[in-house]
Design an enzyme around this catalytic site. Structure first.
Site, PDB file in Angstrom:
ATOM      1  N   GLU A 225       0.866  -1.184   0.000  1.00 21.14           N
ATOM      2  CA  GLU A 225       0.000   0.000   0.000  1.00 21.14           C
ATOM      3  C   GLU A 225       0.902   1.234   0.000  1.00 21.14           C
ATOM      4  OE1 GLU A 225      -2.396  -0.239   3.517  1.00 21.14           O
ATOM      5  OE2 GLU A 225      -0.688  -0.537   4.827  1.00 21.14           O
ATOM      6  N   LYS A 227       2.731   4.570   1.098  1.00 21.81           N
ATOM      7  CA  LYS A 227       3.183   5.202   2.343  1.00 21.81           C
ATOM      8  C   LYS A 227       3.015   6.700   2.135  1.00 21.81           C
ATOM      9  CE  LYS A 227       7.251   5.344   5.411  1.00 21.81           C
ATOM     10  NZ  LYS A 227       6.577   6.317   6.213  1.00 21.81           N
ATOM     11  N   ARG A 232       1.820   9.931  11.038  1.00 25.59           N
ATOM     12  CA  ARG A 232       1.193   8.683  11.464  1.00 25.59           C
ATOM     13  C   ARG A 232       0.410   8.961  12.746  1.00 25.59           C
ATOM     14  NH1 ARG A 232       3.356   3.190  11.804  1.00 25.59           N
ATOM     15  NH2 ARG A 232       1.552   1.872  12.343  1.00 25.59           N
ATOM     16  N   ARG A 252       2.280   8.972  17.023  1.00 27.74           N
ATOM     17  CA  ARG A 252       2.972   7.681  17.003  1.00 27.74           C
ATOM     18  C   ARG A 252       3.648   7.388  18.330  1.00 27.74           C
ATOM     19  NH1 ARG A 252       7.921   6.068  13.068  1.00 27.74           N
ATOM     20  NH2 ARG A 252       9.054   6.335  15.013  1.00 27.74           N
ATOM     21  N   GLU A 277      -2.847   7.778   8.500  1.00 29.24           N
ATOM     22  CA  GLU A 277      -1.967   8.909   8.237  1.00 29.24           C
ATOM     23  C   GLU A 277      -2.800  10.185   8.275  1.00 29.24           C
ATOM     24  OE1 GLU A 277       1.146   7.796   7.604  1.00 29.24           O
ATOM     25  OE2 GLU A 277       2.186   9.696   7.271  1.00 29.24           O
ATOM     26  N   LYS A 406       9.048  -0.864   5.016  1.00 30.16           N
ATOM     27  CA  LYS A 406       8.786   0.397   4.310  1.00 30.16           C
ATOM     28  C   LYS A 406       9.826   0.519   3.212  1.00 30.16           C
ATOM     29  CE  LYS A 406      11.127   2.872   8.035  1.00 30.16           C
ATOM     30  NZ  LYS A 406      10.958   3.793   9.143  1.00 30.16           N
TER      31      LYS A 406
END
Lengths: 548, 344
Positions: A225, A227, A232, A252, A277, A406
Site C-alpha cells: 500500500e 506510504k 502517522r 505515534r 496517516e 517500508k
C-alpha cells in the site's frame, strides 16, 4: 523535594538516553510512594498549576533584594527562575524541607492570594537546587530533555518482565501518584485496569526494505500500500462508564494531539481504533507535507486555519472495532474489516488507503518509481514510498522482524560544499559533527559565491566522523564562538553528497530553500569544490515538485 | 597621606612606590611580591621575588629553577622591611602557600588579598582576617548568585555517579594547581581509597604538594595505553583536556568539571559538562561581604571579577569603594603553563 530536585538537575545535564533512564529508575527504586508518583507526574507533564506565574516570582524576589543587584544578576544568568533560586536570601533553613507531595497538594489547594506567602516558605526551606526545581516545576518549564515515554521506560525498568509498552497500555487509566502502577510493576499488585475508553495503543512499525533481501520472499505472501507523507496517527474512540462518547487522536509516540485537530476529532464518531496517516485534503486531493507543516506550525487553532487546512485520516489498519480487539488477527482479515468499516461509516474525514496491486517484485518496483500511473494519480506527490506487509501479520507492538517493510523513494541528493562546522553534543561532544553546507550561486556584486542551504549532523559512520573532524580541525579559517569556518573556495574545500527527503521554498532561510531531513550520504574526497551543485538546480527541483 | 601614595594601579599591576615593588606583576619587574602560584599572578622572569616558601616551591616546580633572579621566602606572619614598608604574608585559604600581603607604612595599613576563600580547604592554611585601613579585594564571584555549596556535597555527587555508572570513566576537569589537589584530599576524606589517575599536566604540581607534606594517597599518571582500561576510575585533567582527542579514548567518559562558575547552569551547559561540581577556591558573594566587614577597612578597592555589584554593595554598606579594572587576572580557564600542558 531535594531528592527529586537532584534528579532533575542530573537529567538536565545528562545527554545519553540510557543514562537518563538509569537515573530515573534509580530514583523510582529508592523513593517511597507517593513521592515518586508525583515525580512521575511531573516528568510526564501530568501536573499543571494555574496560579503560579513568572510575575509572582519576580514580585517575591523584588521584595527581598536590592534592585540593582537583582538587575546585574538577572542580566548575568539570563533565566528568571534560576536567578531567583540562586540569589534567594537567607541562610536559615527550616528543620525539614517540604516533600514534593506537600508542594503538589499545596499548589492545588492554596488560594491565589495566599500563594506568594506559601511559595516563600517553601523557598526558604529548600536549598538552591530545590528552589530551582520548584520554580521550574510551577512555571511549567522543566525542559530537562526527558520525554514522557522515557519516564515510563524507567518505570518499566523496575519490573522483572515489564516492557515500556505495557506501561503505555495501562497508562490512560491512571492518575498521580500512580501507586497501583508501581505496585503492579514491582510484582506487588494486580495489573491496573485501563479505563480510558479511547486509549493509545502502541503502534506497529516497519523495517526499511533495503535491510531485507526481499527478492527471496514470495510476492503472494505480501500486500503493498502507499506510504503517505503525513503524520502517522491513531484515532481512538469509545464510550466511558457513563455512556459518553470519547475520541482522541494520538501521535505515534503516544502524545495526545487532539487539541491541535478539533475538526478531525469531532468527526471521530465511531467506536474503535484506526491506524492511519493524518493528511490535509483539499477538494479530495492530498496536499504535500509542506502544506501540512503550515498547519502544524501554528500556535492557536483558528477557524480560518481549520477552513484552509482541513485535516483527514487515510486509514491503514483497524485495531479495534466496537469492543473487539482485532490486533491478533492476520492483516488480511483486518483489512477486510477495515474496508467494510470505512464503507459503513461513510465519514468525509476518514477514507481508505488504497492497496497497490502487483504480481511480482519487478511490478512493485515499477509502481514505486511511478505512483501516479500505479493508482495514486493526482495524489502521487504526497506518496513517500510503499509499505509492504505480510498478509498473515498480526498487529504487534514495536518493530517486529520480517512482518512489515517500508520501501521509501530514493532520496534526492545534492553535491554541496562544507562551509562551517560546530561541535556536537553528548557522545560527540568533542567532535565537529554539525555541518553547514552550501551550493554555488552568482551574486550580482560578489560574483561566484557559496550560499549556505542547510545543516546536516548525521548519515556518517564513526570512522567518517573522525575523518571529517580531522578535516575541520586542519582546515579552519575562522572561529565564531563554537563555530569553525572551514576553507571553502573554488579551489579548496570538501564536497559532501547530501541526501534529503523533500525541498521547499522558505522565507526563513537566506538562500530561499529549505530541505527536509538532510544528511551526509557520501563524503566526496575526490570531487573538486568548483564542481559542486548550484542553487539554480535546487530551485528547479522545487519548481518540478510544485508543477507535479 | 593618601592610600594612592602607598599603592597605585598601573598597567603592569599594583605598584607600591615606597617599597619600589609590584604585587603580582603582569610583566617582569625588578622586584615582585607574589600572592600565590597561579599563572595569572605568578609569572616567571622577575628580578627579586618575595613570596611564601610554598609559593616559591610551586613556582620552581612549574617554571624551573631559574624562574627569577633572587628569591626571598617569607613565612606566614613574618614581618620584613622592603624599602620603607613593613611587608608580611598571611594565609588566604586559596591554594597551598596563597597569601594576602599586608603593607604598613607611616601607620597606614593596606592588605592586598590576592585570591582567597573562607571555606576550609584541607590543602591550604585557613584564611586569616587581617585588620587594615585599605582592603584590596578580588571579586571573581562578586554577584549575589554565586554562593558555593559545601564542597563535600559536590564530592558526594561525583561518587554517586561513579557508583551508578561503574562501566564509565569519570574525567574531572579541574585547575592543575590547587583545585586538583583539594579534590583529591576531599575524595580521600569521603572514603575513596582507590588510586586517583592524573593527566600528565597535573603530575608536577601534585608532586610538589607531596614534597610540601600534603598527603594525597596513591596517584597514577594516565598513559596512552591505559586509557581504554579505566572503567570506573576517577581521572583528573585540566578543563581544556575534556574537549581534546585525549578524552575520547576512555570507556564512555563522563565529562565532570569542578568550578564555581558551574553554579550557573547555562555556563555548565555551554562547556559541554555532564556532571558539574560547584567547587571553588574563591570567596563567594557572602564571603566577600563578610570579609570586607571583618577587616574593618574604610576603603575598598576591587581588583578583578564582577566588580560592579560588589562596589554597589559597598556603597549601600557605607564604605568607600572603587573598581581598579586591572586586566590580566582571573583568566584561570587555562591557567596551566605551556610546558605543563604540553606534557603527555
Amino acid at each position: 523535594m531535594n531528592r527529586f530536585a537532584f534528579l532533575l538537575d542530573r537529567l538536565a545535564y545528562e545527554p545519553r538516553r540510557n543514562a537518563k533512564i538509569r537515573l530515573m529508575a534509580e530514583y523510582f527504586r529508592e523513593t517511597p510512594d507517593p513521592e515518586r508518583g508525583f515525580a512521575l507526574a511531573a516528568l510526564t507533564g501530568a501536573l499543571s498549576f494555574r496560579h503560579a506565574k513568572p510575575g509572582l516570582i519576580r514580585g517575591l524576589i523584588m521584595e527581598r533584594t536590592d534592585p540593582v543587584l537583582f538587575g546585574l544578576s538577572y542580566d548575568y544568568v539570563g533565566d528568571l527562575a534560576e536567578t531567583v533560586a540562586l540569589m534567594w536570601p537567607g541562610e536559615t533553613r527550616a528543620n525539614r524541607s517540604p516533600l514534593l507531595s506537600e508542594i503538589v497538594e499545596g499548589l492545588t489547594s492554596t488560594a491565589k492570594l495566599d500563594l506568594p506567602k506559601r511559595l516563600a516558605q517553601w523557598l526558604d526551606a529548600l536549598d538552591e537546587t530545590g528552589r530551582w526545581a520548584l520554580l521550574k516545576l510551577i512555571t511549567g518549564s522543566l525542559r530537562i530533555g526527558a520525554s514522557a515515554r522515557l519516564a515510563k521506560t524507567a518505570v518499566a525498568a523496575l519490573g522483572e518482565d515489564v516492557k515500556p509498552d505495557d506501561v503505555e497500555l495501562v497508562w490512560p487509566g491512571l492518575a498521580p501518584p500512580y501507586e497501583d502502577l508501581f505496585a503492579w510493576v514491582e510484582g506487588r499488585g494486580e495489573r491496573p485496569f485501563a479505563e480510558d475508553p479511547a486509549p493509545f495503543r502502541p503502534p506497529m512499525l516497519a523495517h526499511p526494505l533495503e535491510d531485507a533481501n526481499f527478492r527471496a520472499f514470495e510476492p503472494k505472501d505480501f500486500v503493498a500500500e502507499w506510504k503517505w507523507d503525513g503524520i502517522r496517527v491513531q484515532a481512538s474512540a469509545g464510550r466511558d462508564a457513563e455512556g459518553r462518547h470519547v475520541a482522541r487522536l494520538w501521535s505515534r509516540s503516544g502524545e495526545d494531539v487532539s487539541g491541535a485537530f478539533p475538526d478531525l476529532v469531532e468527526a471521530l464518531t465511531f467506536d474503535g481504533a484506526i491506524d492511519g496517516e493524518l493528511l490535509i485534503l483539499r477538494e479530495g486531493r492530498v496536499q504535500t507535507f509542506n502544506v501540512l507543516q503550515q498547519r502544524l506550525n501554528r500556535k492557536s487553532v483558528t477557524p480560518k486555519l481549520l477552513a484552509e487546512f482541513p485535516a483527514h485520516i487515510r486509514a491503514y489498519d483497524l485495531l479495534v472495532e466496537g469492543d473487539e480487539d482485532l490486533r491478533e488477527r492476520p492483516f488480511e482479515e483486518r483489512r477486510k474489516r477495515l474496508e467494510a468499516f470505512i464503507a459503513r461509516e461513510d465519514n468525509r474525514r476518514v477514507d481508505l488507503s488504497a492497496i497497490v496491486p502487483f504480481d511480482d517484485w519487478d511490478g512493485l518496483t515499477a509502481a514505486r518509481l511511478d505512483p501516479a500511473s500505479a493508482g495514486a494519480g493526482d495524489d502521487a506527490a504526497a506518496v513517500e514510498g510503499l509499505m509492504v506487509k505480510r498478509r498473515d501479520s498480526p498487529y504487534v507492538v514495536g518493530r517486529p522482524k520480517g512482518l512489515w517493510f517500508k520501501w521509501k523513494h530514493d532520496p534526492m541528493t545534492v553535491d554541496a560544499v562544507l562551509m562551517y562546522a560546530q561541535r556536537g553534543h553528548g557522545r560527540r561532544s568533542s567532535f565537529y559533527s554539525d555541518y553547514t553546507f552550501g551550493v554555488w550561486t552568482t551574486d550580482p556584486e560578489e560574483g561566484e559565491r557559496l550560499a549556505p542551504v542547510g545543516k546536516a549532523y548525521f548519515g556518517f559512520t564513526d570512522e567518517e566522523l573522525t575523518e571529517l573532524d580531522r578535516f575541520v580541525r586542519k582546515n579552519t579559517t575562522n572561529r565564531f564562538g563554537p563555530v569553525r569556518e572551514v576553507v571553502h573556495t573554488a579551489e579548496q574545500g570538501l564536497v559532501l553528497e547530501i541526501a534529503f527527503e523533500g525541498i521547499a521554498r522558505s522565507t526563513r532561510h537566506k538562500s530561499g530553500v529549505a530541505m527536509r531531513f538532510p544528511r551526509v550520504a557520501r563524503i566526496r574526497w575526490d570531487k573538486p569544490t568548483a564542481e559542486a551543485d548550484r542553487l539554480e538546480s535546487l530551485e528547479a527541483l522545487i519548481a518540478e515538485k510544485e508543477g507535479a | 597621606m593618601r592610600p594612592e601614595d602607598l599603592l597605585c594601579p598601573t598597567p603592569r599591576g599594583l605598584y607600591c612606590p615606597p617599597a619600589d615593588a609590584y604585587i603580582d606583576p603582569m610583566r617582569p619587574a625588578e622586584r615582585a611580591l607574589i600572592t600565590h602560584g597561579h599563572a595569572d599572578h605568578a609569572r616567571p622572569g622577575n628580578g627579586a621575588v618575595m613570596a611564601t616558601p610554598e609559593t616559591l616551591a610551586i613556582m620552581e616546580a612549574r617554571y624551573g629553577e631559574d624562574f627569577c633572579g633572587t628569591r626571598q621566602p617569607s613565612p606566614y606572619g613574618a614581618k620584613t622591611r622592603v624599602g620603607e614598608v613593613s611587608v608580611s604574608f598571611h594565609p588566604a585559604g586559596h591554594v597551598l602557600g596563597a597569601a594576602q600581603i599586608r603593607l604598613e607604612w607611616k601607620g597606614f595599613r593596606a592588605v592586598v588579598s590576592g585570591d582567597y576563600k573562607r571555606a576550609h580547604d584541607p590543602t591550604a592554611a585557613d584564611f586569616e582576617v587581617v585588620p587594615c585601613d585599605l582592603f584590596v579585594t578580588e571579586a571573581t564571584f562578586g554577584l549575589p548568585v554565586f554562593r558555593h555549596p559545601p564542597a563535600e556535597d559536590e564530592i558526594a555527587k561525583l561518587l554517586h555517579s561513579v557508583e551508578l555508572f561503574p562501566e564509565r570513566a569519570h574525567l574531572v576537569g579541574a585547575y592543575s594547581l590547587g583545585k586538583a589537589q583539594r579534590l583529591m584530599k576531599l575524595l580521600r576524606a569521603a572514603g575513596w581509597d582507590r588510586p586517583i589517575h592524573l593527566h600528565g599536566a597535573m603530575v608536577r604540581v601534585t608532586e610538589a604538594y607531596a614534597r610540601l607534606g600534603v598527603d594525597l594517597g596513591e596517584t597514577v599518571q594516565v598513559t596512552a595505553a591505559d586509557r581504554a582500561k579505566l572503567a570506573g576510575a576517577i581521572v583528573l585533567c585540566p578543563p581544556s583536556a575534556l574537549r581534546e582527542l585525549w578524552a575520547r579514548k576512555f570507556p564512555d567518559p563522563v565529562a565532570v568539571a569542578a568550578s564555581g562558575w558551574l553554579r550557573v547552569r547555562a555556563r555548565a551547559r555551554q562547556g559541554g559538562v555532564e556532571l558539574p561540581l560547584v567547587v571553588s577556591d574563591h570567596a563567594d558573594w557572602d564571603e566577600l561581604r563578610r570579609t570586607i566587614l571583618d577587616t574593618g577597612a574604610e576603603e575598598i578597592w576591587v581588583t578583578h571579577g564582577e566588580e560592579d555589584a560588589l562596589v554597589h554593595w559597598c556603597g549601600t554598606a557605607g564604605l568607600k569603594a572603587r573598581p581598579l579594572r586591572l586586566v590580566g587576572y582571573g583568566d584561570e580557564g587555562d591557567e596551566t603553563p605551556a610546558e605543563e600542558a604540553a606534557a603527555p
